[in-house]
Structure formats: C-alpha cells, structure tokens
Design an enzyme around this catalytic site. Structure first.
Site, PDB file in Angstrom:
ATOM      1  CD  GLU A  66      -1.476  -2.490   1.529  1.00 10.23           C
ATOM      2  OE1 GLU A  66      -0.353  -2.564   2.052  1.00 10.23           O
ATOM      3  OE2 GLU A  66      -2.178  -3.496   1.302  1.00 10.23           O
ATOM      4  CG  PHE A  91      -4.863  -2.087   4.407  1.00 15.16           C
ATOM      5  CD1 PHE A  91      -4.425  -2.419   5.690  1.00 15.16           C
ATOM      6  CD2 PHE A  91      -5.692  -2.982   3.748  1.00 15.16           C
ATOM      7  CE1 PHE A  91      -4.809  -3.605   6.292  1.00 15.16           C
ATOM      8  CE2 PHE A  91      -6.084  -4.169   4.341  1.00 15.16           C
ATOM      9  CZ  PHE A  91      -5.641  -4.491   5.613  1.00 15.16           C
ATOM     10  CG  HIS A 117     -13.530  -3.810   3.057  1.00 16.34           C
ATOM     11  ND1 HIS A 117     -13.350  -3.593   1.700  1.00 16.34           N
ATOM     12  CD2 HIS A 117     -13.834  -5.130   3.182  1.00 16.34           C
ATOM     13  CE1 HIS A 117     -13.535  -4.728   1.048  1.00 16.34           C
ATOM     14  NE2 HIS A 117     -13.830  -5.669   1.910  1.00 16.34           N
TER      15      HIS A 117
HETATM   16  C1  LIG Z   1      -1.739  -4.677   4.579  1.00 18.92           C
HETATM   17  C2  LIG Z   1      -2.807  -5.537   4.011  1.00 18.92           C
HETATM   18  N1  LIG Z   1      -3.202  -5.327   2.744  1.00 18.92           N
HETATM   19  C3  LIG Z   1      -4.193  -6.069   2.211  1.00 18.92           C
HETATM   20  C4  LIG Z   1      -4.807  -7.037   2.951  1.00 18.92           C
HETATM   21  C5  LIG Z   1      -5.957  -7.825   2.368  1.00 18.92           C
HETATM   22  N2  LIG Z   1      -5.560  -9.219   2.147  1.00 18.92           N
HETATM   23  C6  LIG Z   1      -5.880 -10.206   3.001  1.00 18.92           C
HETATM   24  S1  LIG Z   1      -5.248 -11.695   2.571  1.00 18.92           S
HETATM   25  C7  LIG Z   1      -4.558 -11.033   1.153  1.00 18.92           C
HETATM   26  C8  LIG Z   1      -3.786 -11.913   0.226  1.00 18.92           C
HETATM   27  C9  LIG Z   1      -2.685 -12.599   0.947  1.00 18.92           C
HETATM   28  O1  LIG Z   1      -1.965 -13.428   0.095  1.00 18.92           O
HETATM   29  P1  LIG Z   1      -0.870 -14.365   0.719  1.00 18.92           P
HETATM   30  O2  LIG Z   1       0.029 -13.604   1.613  1.00 18.92           O
HETATM   31  O3  LIG Z   1      -0.220 -15.104  -0.399  1.00 18.92           O
HETATM   32  O4  LIG Z   1      -1.715 -15.316   1.661  1.00 18.92           O
HETATM   33  P2  LIG Z   1      -2.306 -16.775   1.389  1.00 18.92           P
HETATM   34  O5  LIG Z   1      -2.165 -17.091  -0.063  1.00 18.92           O
HETATM   35  O6  LIG Z   1      -1.465 -17.689   2.217  1.00 18.92           O
HETATM   36  O7  LIG Z   1      -3.723 -16.752   1.847  1.00 18.92           O
HETATM   37  C10 LIG Z   1      -4.821  -9.660   1.070  1.00 18.92           C
HETATM   38  C11 LIG Z   1      -4.384  -8.790  -0.008  1.00 18.92           C
HETATM   39  C12 LIG Z   1      -4.367  -7.215   4.287  1.00 18.92           C
HETATM   40  N3  LIG Z   1      -4.930  -8.123   5.112  1.00 18.92           N
HETATM   41  N4  LIG Z   1      -3.364  -6.469   4.784  1.00 18.92           N
END
Ligand SMILES: Cc1ncc(C[n+]2csc(CCOP(=O)(O)OP(=O)(O)O)c2C)c(N)n1
Ligand SMILES: [Mg+2]
Lengths: 336, 280
Positions: A66, A91, A117
């Site tokens: 972000e 964020f 959100h």
């Molecule tokens: C700072 C932040 N930005 C965006 C999000 C929204 N978000 C939640 S899970 C996710 C994707 C995560 O991907 P990854 O780290 O590969 O996790 P996994 O595939 O293991 O679920 C996002 C963008 C967040 N929780 N925190």
C-alpha cells in the site's frame, strides 16, 4: 449453530456501493482518457477491477504494497494522469498514511482515493480490518477533501463530482452490503453541501454513510410517536464541512445529535462540534459513534445495534437530547 | 532427526483434525480464509505438536517459544490448532465471527489464549518477530521466535526491511516460514506481482533458504532442526504448498482465498480430506 452461505469473493459482485462505483468509473474512463486505476491485490474486493477489465492498459495492480500504491499514484498524477486508487480504508489511511499526506496532499496532487471496508463494515474480521479512525486522519491533512456517501447512488455522485473537483479527495465507503438509501441520483449532490432530508424545528440529526438511512427511519418514527419535528441532514462531505447548514440548524432547532460509523473523536461529530464551538452559540449537542475503543467483533448489523447507530439507537439518543439542559444565556450560576 | 513412523502418524491425525475443524468453522461462521488456512495447516500442526516449547496451561510463561502468524487471515486454521493443543475448548469456536466473540477472522492476542501477537494487516509480523528475537538475545533467553509469512504478503516493503535487519543482527534465534502457495487474492503471485527468483531474494537479504514441501512432515522437521542448529544467521523455510490443500475443489483455486460452505459443500470437503488421509 447457523450454516454459512455458499459464496466466494467473486460472488460478492452484488456489492452495492462498490459495484456501482466500479461501474461509474468504467463510464468515466470513456470520457476521461487521463483516468487510471490502481489497487493493491484488492482489485476484485474493492471492485476497481471492473475498470481494470475494461481498460487493462490503464490499470495497475502493485501487489500487496500500500505504501508503494500511493507513491506510484503520486507519480502518475505528477505525470499528468488522474489516478483513482482503491484499497481497504484501514490500509489507505494508516498503512500509507504518510504517502497520502506527504506525497499526495502536500504536493496537492489530483488523486482520488476510494477506500472500501470503512467503519465496522467488515466487523467479523476483527480490529485489524475495522476502520474507525480514517475520517479523523484524512480530515487533518491540508488540501484533502473527505466524503462519506450514504449509499451506492451517493457514492456514484461523489465519484462523478470528484473528477472535476481539484486536488486530493478521499471517499470512504463500506464493504458493499449496505442497504440502498436513495432511489434516484438527482437530489442535488454537491461536494461540501449538506443534503436536508427532512425539515424540522425541535432537533437536528446529522449523519453520514450508513447512519443516514437509520436516522431517517428514526426521524419518521419520532414524528409519528413522539410528535417531534425532526430535521435530518446528510453531511456527506466532512471536509470542507457545510458550516451554514450546521449554524442554521443550531439557530432553528437548538438541539443537535451526530451519528457516524467512526470513533467519536475526530470524525463528523468533532467537525460539527468545531463549527458550533467557534460560533459561540449554545445548543444541546451529542455525538454517537464508536466510543473510543477498539470495536467488538461481529457482523455489522449487530455492531450498529450495539453502538446505537441503528434506528432504535438514534431514537434513544434523541429522547435523551430532548431532555438535555443547555444555556441560551450567559448565566452559568445554575450550572456550576 | 527424521521423524518416527509413530510421530508421523500422530501429526497426520492432528492435520486431518485441523482440516476438518477448518471446514466446520468456515461453515458455521459464514465465511473465512479457508484456502490459506488449509495451506498453512501442516506448518501449524508440526509447530504446536512437535516443536514449540509452550505450555497451554500457562500461556504467558515467559520462557516459551513465540510464534507470529503474520498471515493473520489464517485465523481459521490457527484457532482450532490452539484449541486442540489445549488453550481453550474447541466448542468456543462456535462463536467465530459472531457478535462479541473473542474470535474474529484475525486473532486478537488480548482475547485469545496462546496468540502472541495480533495480526491481520499483512507485513507486520516479521518486524515484530525481529524485535522478539532481539529481545530474547538481549535478555540472554534461549527461546526461539517463529514467524509465518504468506507469499503474497512478501510484496510488502516492511517484510524486506525486517529481513534486512534480521540478517544484519544475525538473528539465529528467528525461524521464518513462507507459505509458498503461489496465490494471493487477485491471481497468482507471479501474475500480480512477481516474486521469483524468490529464494534468491531471501539469500540476497542474508538468509539461508531451505526449500521444502510444506505438506511433508519429514521435510518440515528436517528444515526446522537445521534452522534451530544454524548459528550463523537467520533461516527461512520456503514451504511449497497448495492453497486449499486437501479439498479437491479448492486446491490451487484463487477464488477459494475466502469463502463460505453450506452443509452440502462441507460434507464434500470433508470427504475429500478423508480420501487424502486414506480414511474414506
Ligand atoms: C496490509 C494488508 N493489505 C491487504 C490485505 C488484504 N488481504 C488479506 S489476505 C490477502 C492476500 C494474501 O496473500 P498471501 O500472503 O499469499 O496469503 P495466502 O495465499 O497464504 O492466503 C490480502 C491482499 C491485508 N490483510 N493487509
Ligand atoms: Mg499465497
């Protein structure tokens, strides 16, 4: 034990506010070739992905980053483009806080932020995903305009209006499951101007976002059952705030109550309180929001009820404010 | 040391249980991050049932090992593993997501026993882990700090700021995992924001990289043993996993990052898990 629904992140396409916003941005994209869209792995969740599908060459997904997102947006604005940036409100306002303040606001860049959100709209996710501070943060940045639309229709109006509105704009919406309030879009939306939804002389309810619908329901009930003449102001633009509408309400109703999905410190309630205090006029006043705590976990409807932001909560607050004593004169003897 | 057949059997039983629990909680809570919960489940299981020096009866014991689940959305997997470890009753999780529950999707360390750090905003875990590891060193304590990152999470600059610090301070008491399932929300990690050559990036930041199959307990054990014994600096265990592991219709499907399950799908999901463990 209740059963969960069967749906995935994609089925959330029925999202009202966000979906409408995605659609509006697509239409604006035809009209304004300088518009570009940006997100940080939330293109689908925020619905800016609709724009990305239509204009793939004008859409940038920076991944989950972000700070980079808002820095890149600043650069694109400097290059003469008109960036629309979407991520979750928490964020946008906190992770990238300094990028928004220093890279975008300080340089007064033409950059529009649609933050989803907001408030407790993703209540079940817990405190990391609640956002009850963003209005306070964004309102404190010079050059920034802050808008909290009542529903999808108003969000569309805000998005359309901000294209021709100079400088940075922060539009805060929910997760998309919020009920519709407006039936049509030609009710006279203007950035910085309150919308008077009902006229009255006993008390003014000031609201934004999801509380608009609740305040209106409460006002109708109070009129019928308590015989109260209630004024309702939808103050969708928190900065610059409509001082005239607030002062008029102070003068004509002498009782004001503010309802918002935000910490009671720093949001719409504080903005209204500033206007009243600086005017030197007395009135009965209260503000209802998240009472300076980290919000409980739960589905948004339960949280709105808990924090007295639903129609019943508004009614309860109004009855209290109607009982409040306030000084119309300089005689404080009976107060202290 | 290689795991005994008995140990593997036990861990597999825990992993089977964890997958059933994840499916149940996803069902009754209305929705949860099931894909990434299933991909990280085996790491949580081996940590809690083999490696972590913790005491569920005394969750705040000061000499315990620390774990930060930096990909905090894996709460749907983390919470049941804590329950089965004995921190609280599994039945407590019936309130998951619900009003005033201690259990939101992202676990809160002030509300849930056994959780060391509240996470959910990605990119916060590794810096805190560096602080914990430095804290142990300065106080001459020999507990370990473990941190689990998502691969998409590694887009965040803060991860790399912490990585730089971890190797600068030669933190050999910090063991980092990356759940390399190849997916994030908007697509595959390589489509959205390429990470490769990913292991080389970690090496360039001063880490020793162990690449393992993140669903293979023997490989995970070998890597953790290596990391604990390594004295020169921090080790990252690059755990190749499948998002949705165990549920055939979810495996490697980006749309199952987050979702809900009705009774019918819950049964199908559990049947698939049972087939994987030869229990069908
Ligand atoms: C700072 C932040 N930005 C965006 C999000 C929204 N978000 C939640 S899970 C996710 C994707 C995560 O991907 P990854 O780290 O590969 O996790 P996994 O595939 O293991 O679920 C996002 C963008 C967040 N929780 N925190
Ligand atoms: Mg991933």
């Amino acid at each position: 034990m209740s059963e969960g629904l069967t749906w995935t992140v994609y089925d959330a396409d029925s999202m009202t506010q966000a979906e409408i916003y995605g659609q509006v941005l697509c239409d604006l994209g035809d009209q304004y070739p300088e518009i570009v869209g940006l997100s940080a792995d939330l293109a689908n969740s925020t619905k800016i992905g609709k724009f990305g599908k239509k204009f793939p060459e004008r859409f940038i997904n920076v991944g989950i980053a972000e700070q980079n997102l808002f820095g890149v947006a600043a650069g694109m604005a400097k290059a003469g483009l008109l960036p629309f940036v979407s991520t979750m409100a928490t964020f946008a306002s906190m992770r990238a806080c300094e990028q928004v303040r220093t890279d975008i606001c300080y340089q007064n860049l033409n950059c529009k932020i649609i933050a989803t959100h907001g408030g407790a709209s993703f209540g079940q996710a817990g405190s990391t995903h609640h956002c009850t501070e963003d209005v306070a943060i964004m309102r404190s940045f010079a050059n920034m305009t802050v808008i909290v639309p009542a529903d999808g229709i108003e969000c569309a109006n805000a998005v359309k209006a901000c294209v021709e509105y100079p400088g940075p704009v922060y539009i805060r919406i929910g997760r998309g499951f919020e009920p519709k309030f407006y039936d049509k879009d030609d009710y006279g939306f203007e950035i910085g101007k309150a919308v008077q939804l009902m006229d009255g002389t006993d008390i003014t309810l000031i609201c934004c976002g999801v509380t608009v619908l609740q305040a209106m329901e409460a006002a109708r009930f109070l009129k019928e059952n308590d015989g109260l003449s209630v004024r309702v102001l939808n103050i969708h633009t928190i900065k610059p705030i409509d001082e005239e509408a607030i002062l008029k309400a102070v003068l004509e109703t002498r009782r004001l109550a503010v309802f918002e999905e935000h910490n009671i410190h720093g949001g719409l309630g504080s903005a209204v309180a500033d206007v009243i205090a600086l005017s030197g006029k007395g009135c009965a006043f209260t503000k209802v929001g998240i009472p300076d705590c980290f919000c409980e976990v739960g589905y948004p409807e339960d949280l709105y009820t808990h924090y007295k932001l639903d129609a019943d909560g508004v009614i309860e607050t109004v009855r209290q404010v109607m009982e409040m004593d306030f000084e119309e004169d300089d005689d404080w003897e009976d107060e202290v | 040391m290689a795991l005994s057949t008995k140990e593997i059997k036990e861990l597999e039983q825990h992993a089977w249980q964890a997958r059933h629990d994840i499916i149940d909680i996803t069902g009754w809570s209305g929705g949860a991050h099931i894909g990434g919960g299933l991909s990280v489940a085996d790491m949580l299981v081996i940590l809690y049932f083999k490696y972590l020096n913790v005491d569920p009866k005394n969750p705040q014991w000061e000499d315990r090992d620390r774990l930060i689940v930096s990909k905090g959305h894996a709460g749907v997997a983390y919470a049941p593993v804590l329950a089965r470890k004995g921190y609280f009753d599994f039945q407590d999780l019936e309130t998951f997501n619900k009003f005033k529950s201690p259990f939101g999707m992202h676990l809160d360390c002030l509300k849930v026993k056994g959780v060391d750090v509240s996470t959910g905003s990605l990119g916060h875990g590794l810096p805190i882990a560096v602080g914990l590891a430095l804290g142990a060193r300065i106080q001459k304590k020999d507990w370990y700090t473990y941190c689990i990152l998502g691969d998409g999470e590694c887009n965040e600059g803060s991860v790399w700021e912490a990585a730089m610090a971890a190797s600068h301070f030669k933190l050999n008491n910090l063991i980092t995992f990356v759940d390399r399932n190849g997916l994030m929300i908007d697509g595959s990690t390589e489509e959205v924001m390429g990470l490769e050559p990913f292991s080389d990036k970690w090496r360039a930041f001063g880490f020793i990289v162990k690449e393992v199959d993140g669903h293979d307990f023997n490989q995970l054990a070998e890597a953790i043993d290596f990391a604990k014994a390594e004295k020169s600096g921090p080790v990252v265990i690059m755990a190749k996993t499948a998002k949705g592991k165990g549920v055939d219709f979810m495996e490697n499907e980006v749309k199952w990052h987050y979702g809900g399950l009705d009774t019918d799908l819950r049964a199908k999901a559990k049947a698939s898990v049972d087939r994987m463990y030869g229990k069908a």
